[in-house]
Design an enzyme around this catalytic site. Structure first.
Site, PDB file in Angstrom:
ATOM      1  N   ALA B 109       0.774  -1.239   0.000  1.00  0.00           N
ATOM      2  CA  ALA B 109       0.000   0.000   0.000  1.00  0.00           C
ATOM      3  C   ALA B 109       0.813   1.301   0.000  1.00  0.00           C
ATOM      4  O   ALA B 109       0.295   2.328  -0.426  1.00  0.00           O
ATOM      5  CB  ALA B 109      -0.944   0.002   1.197  1.00  0.00           C
ATOM      6  N   ALA B 110       2.042   1.303   0.499  1.00  0.00           N
ATOM      7  CA  ALA B 110       2.795   2.575   0.570  1.00  0.00           C
ATOM      8  C   ALA B 110       3.062   3.103  -0.845  1.00  0.00           C
ATOM      9  O   ALA B 110       3.263   2.306  -1.756  1.00  0.00           O
ATOM     10  CB  ALA B 110       4.116   2.361   1.303  1.00  0.00           C
ATOM     11  N   GLY B 112       0.463   5.175  -0.215  1.00  0.00           N
ATOM     12  CA  GLY B 112      -0.919   5.402   0.232  1.00  0.00           C
ATOM     13  C   GLY B 112      -1.818   6.138  -0.756  1.00  0.00           C
ATOM     14  O   GLY B 112      -2.993   6.356  -0.456  1.00  0.00           O
ATOM     15  N   GLY B 113      -1.265   6.522  -1.898  1.00  0.00           N
ATOM     16  CA  GLY B 113      -2.070   7.247  -2.891  1.00  0.00           C
ATOM     17  C   GLY B 113      -3.241   6.406  -3.387  1.00  0.00           C
ATOM     18  O   GLY B 113      -4.384   6.877  -3.439  1.00  0.00           O
ATOM     19  N   LYS B 114      -2.940   5.159  -3.738  1.00  0.00           N
ATOM     20  CA  LYS B 114      -4.016   4.295  -4.264  1.00  0.00           C
ATOM     21  C   LYS B 114      -4.995   3.926  -3.151  1.00  0.00           C
ATOM     22  O   LYS B 114      -6.198   3.877  -3.373  1.00  0.00           O
ATOM     23  CB  LYS B 114      -3.419   3.037  -4.909  1.00  0.00           C
ATOM     24  CG  LYS B 114      -2.610   3.330  -6.160  1.00  0.00           C
ATOM     25  CD  LYS B 114      -2.110   2.054  -6.804  1.00  0.00           C
ATOM     26  CE  LYS B 114      -1.140   2.347  -7.936  1.00  0.00           C
ATOM     27  NZ  LYS B 114       0.194   2.820  -7.452  1.00  0.00           N
ATOM     28  N   GLU B 132       1.517  -2.940   4.296  1.00  0.00           N
ATOM     29  CA  GLU B 132       2.841  -2.500   3.847  1.00  0.00           C
ATOM     30  C   GLU B 132       3.878  -3.133   4.765  1.00  0.00           C
ATOM     31  O   GLU B 132       3.857  -2.906   5.971  1.00  0.00           O
ATOM     32  CB  GLU B 132       2.924  -0.971   3.886  1.00  0.00           C
ATOM     33  CG  GLU B 132       4.313  -0.400   3.645  1.00  0.00           C
ATOM     34  CD  GLU B 132       4.952  -0.905   2.358  1.00  0.00           C
ATOM     35  OE1 GLU B 132       4.313  -0.839   1.303  1.00  0.00           O
ATOM     36  OE2 GLU B 132       6.108  -1.387   2.424  1.00  0.00           O
ATOM     37  N   ASP B 175      -0.482  -4.025  -6.321  1.00  0.00           N
ATOM     38  CA  ASP B 175       0.402  -3.081  -7.023  1.00  0.00           C
ATOM     39  C   ASP B 175       1.806  -3.427  -6.532  1.00  0.00           C
ATOM     40  O   ASP B 175       2.287  -2.856  -5.552  1.00  0.00           O
ATOM     41  CB  ASP B 175      -0.004  -1.652  -6.656  1.00  0.00           C
ATOM     42  CG  ASP B 175       0.852  -0.620  -7.337  1.00  0.00           C
ATOM     43  OD1 ASP B 175       1.300  -0.862  -8.460  1.00  0.00           O
ATOM     44  OD2 ASP B 175       1.098   0.438  -6.725  1.00  0.00           O
ATOM     45  N   CYS B 228       4.555  -0.649 -12.577  1.00  0.00           N
ATOM     46  CA  CYS B 228       4.927   0.525 -13.377  1.00  0.00           C
ATOM     47  C   CYS B 228       6.185   0.170 -14.175  1.00  0.00           C
ATOM     48  O   CYS B 228       7.202   0.847 -14.097  1.00  0.00           O
ATOM     49  CB  CYS B 228       5.119   1.764 -12.508  1.00  0.00           C
ATOM     50  SG  CYS B 228       6.306   1.566 -11.180  1.00  0.00           S
TER      51      CYS B 228
END
Lengths: 155, 300
Positions: B109-110, B112-114, B132, B175, B228
């Site tokens: 999760a870090a 935290g944007g998503k 995380e 992610d 990414c």
């Protein structure tokens, strides 16, 4: 989980001081940990999580300062717009004075204690402390910066 | 050697792609509808003379902001009204689109944007487990979630590939850690892309995470796998590995943006035909970070 009496004490304070209705918190749990209280949507509590080890739960909403319960900046930014009392609208020059560490005079009949600082209408910045007709900033200094008041600094 | 030349056969309009790598990243912001009315905040920002353009027709929360170098200096940032976030990063949450009241796991999760975007899409209802592994990333992530007024999230620190299986989720976002090729732009003479150390170790980890993410899904649950990077070894090969080892199916992706389909072959490897349902986002097509996504469900 915060005990019912503790929850009642916190919500009564919000209602009396700021006029924030306790009904706004019906859907939220208040969890206590050390000298802080965290808010979490009630729907979260219906899911069994006992097998997980959480490092942080919900939003830190209140913490103890001496004998007082102080709402956090982030909590008051969310619920401040619903406040009907102890709310002071400041302009950018007053905000600038607060950020540089000073206090500002304010003619008001509000009793001493925490006040909600708004900028340009209902944009809630956070809390100030009103004592003897002067307001002192309670905004987090590391997070709110002078540059925010300078349109050129953001580019 | 030309940068990423080994991808020249799979990246469409490769010379245009190369040109784009010389350009700096544009600034994208997401307006946080949990704390503000998006049109009002967009109006405030525009009234100061800032150039704010909608990134997606019909969406009043995603914007590009030309010329913005320090979004953290905007007062709207402190107020939690905006969050600077790469456009393609926002698309992962949009692709998952969790329903209000649902139970969601963000495996890695870090920063935290998503996670915060997922909470926004869920209107702060239901529950998100933001996992995380590294505790030192919990502090800045906690600040971000607090600034944005997130109240439906619990932070945990498990290894994603070993996240406890006891409770199943409606939605899982994986992610995963990746080589980050999509984040590279050659903005000055000194900038050069470095091959990741031990890419093989990375792909092994990604395969473990995607299997665990799928195993954590409820029967009708849905998962998004995202990276990414342009690397097929970290993208299609990982998703193909899941298809070979679980009853998984790839679902069409809807983000509102044009994308290129996933690959069905790379060098000597052949992947299942349904890998074409994956989405490849390239910087010269979307002017953001290069990104890959797969939407995954359980075969009925």
């Amino acid at each position: 989980m915060a005990e019912e009496a503790e929850r009642n004490r916190i919500l009564t304070y919000l209602e009396h001081r700021f006029g924030i209705s306790r009904e706004l918190f019906d859907d939220y749990l208040l969890l206590s940990r050390k000298d802080s209280w965290y808010m979490m949507r009630k729907s979260c509590g219906e899911i069994q999580l006992s097998h997980l080890k959480p490092s942080k739960v919900g939003l830190k909403a209140f913490h103890k300062v001496g004998n007082f319960i102080k709402p956090t900046t982030r909590m008051i930014q969310i619920y401040g717009p619903a406040a009907t009392r102890a709310k002071l609208e400041i302009d950018e020059s007053q905000l600038s004075a607060l950020l540089s560490g000073g206090d500002i005079p304010f003619e008001t009949d509000i009793e001493k204690g925490y006040v909600i600082l708004t900028l340009k209408g209902n944009r809630v910045m956070g809390l100030g402390l009103l004592i003897n007709g002067r307001v002192r900033s309670q905004l987090p200094r590391k997070e709110v910066r002078e540059a925010m008041l300078d349109p050129e600094a953001i580019r | 050697m030309t940068l990423f030349e080994h991808y020249s056969e799979i990246i469409p309009d490769f010379s245009h792609f190369q040109e784009f790598l010389q350009k700096p990243f544009p600034s994208h912001i997401r307006i946080n509808s949990l704390k503000t009315e998006p049109d009002e905040t967009a109006g405030f920002i525009r009234s100061r003379g800032d150039n704010l353009e909608r990134s997606l027709k019909g969406n009043n929360t995603l914007y590009s902001m030309k010329g913005l170098t320090s979004p953290g200096n905007l007062i709207e940032y402190f107020l939690g009204y905006i969050h600077p976030q790469a456009l393609t990063s926002c698309l992962a949450s949009i692709a998952l689109s969790p329903e209000k009241g649902s139970f969601v796991l963000d495996m890695c999760a870090a920063p935290g944007g998503k996670t915060s975007h997922l909470a926004q899409l869920m209107n702060n209802t239901g529950l998100i487990i933001a996992n995380e592994l590294y505790h030192n990333r919990h502090i800045p992530m906690g600040h971000t979630l607090a600034r944005l007024g997130i109240m439906n999230t619990v932070l945990t620190a498990y290894q994603a590939q070993e996240f406890p299986l006891r409770q199943k989720f409606d939605y899982v976002l994986a992610d995963v850690p990746c080589s980050g090729e999509g984040r590279f732009r050659r903005i000055n003479e000194g900038s050069s892309y470095r091959e990741p150390y031990e890419r093989e170790r990375l792909t092994t980890l990604q395969k473990k995470i995607i299997l665990r993410g799928f195993d954590l899904l409820k029967g009708d649950g849905r998962m998004v796998y995202a990276t990414c990077t342009y690397s097929p070894e970290e993208n299609e090969a990982v998703v193909n590995y899941l298809l070979q080892n679980r009853d998984a199916v790839l679902l069409p992706l809807k983000t509102g943006f044009d994308h290129d389909p996933g690959l069905i072959s790379w060098r000597d490897d052949r992947y299942e035909k349904q890998l074409e349902n994956c989405a490849r986002f390239y910087p010269h097509r979307i002017d953001s970070v290069g990104f890959f996504m797969a939407s995954i469900g359980r075969r009925s």
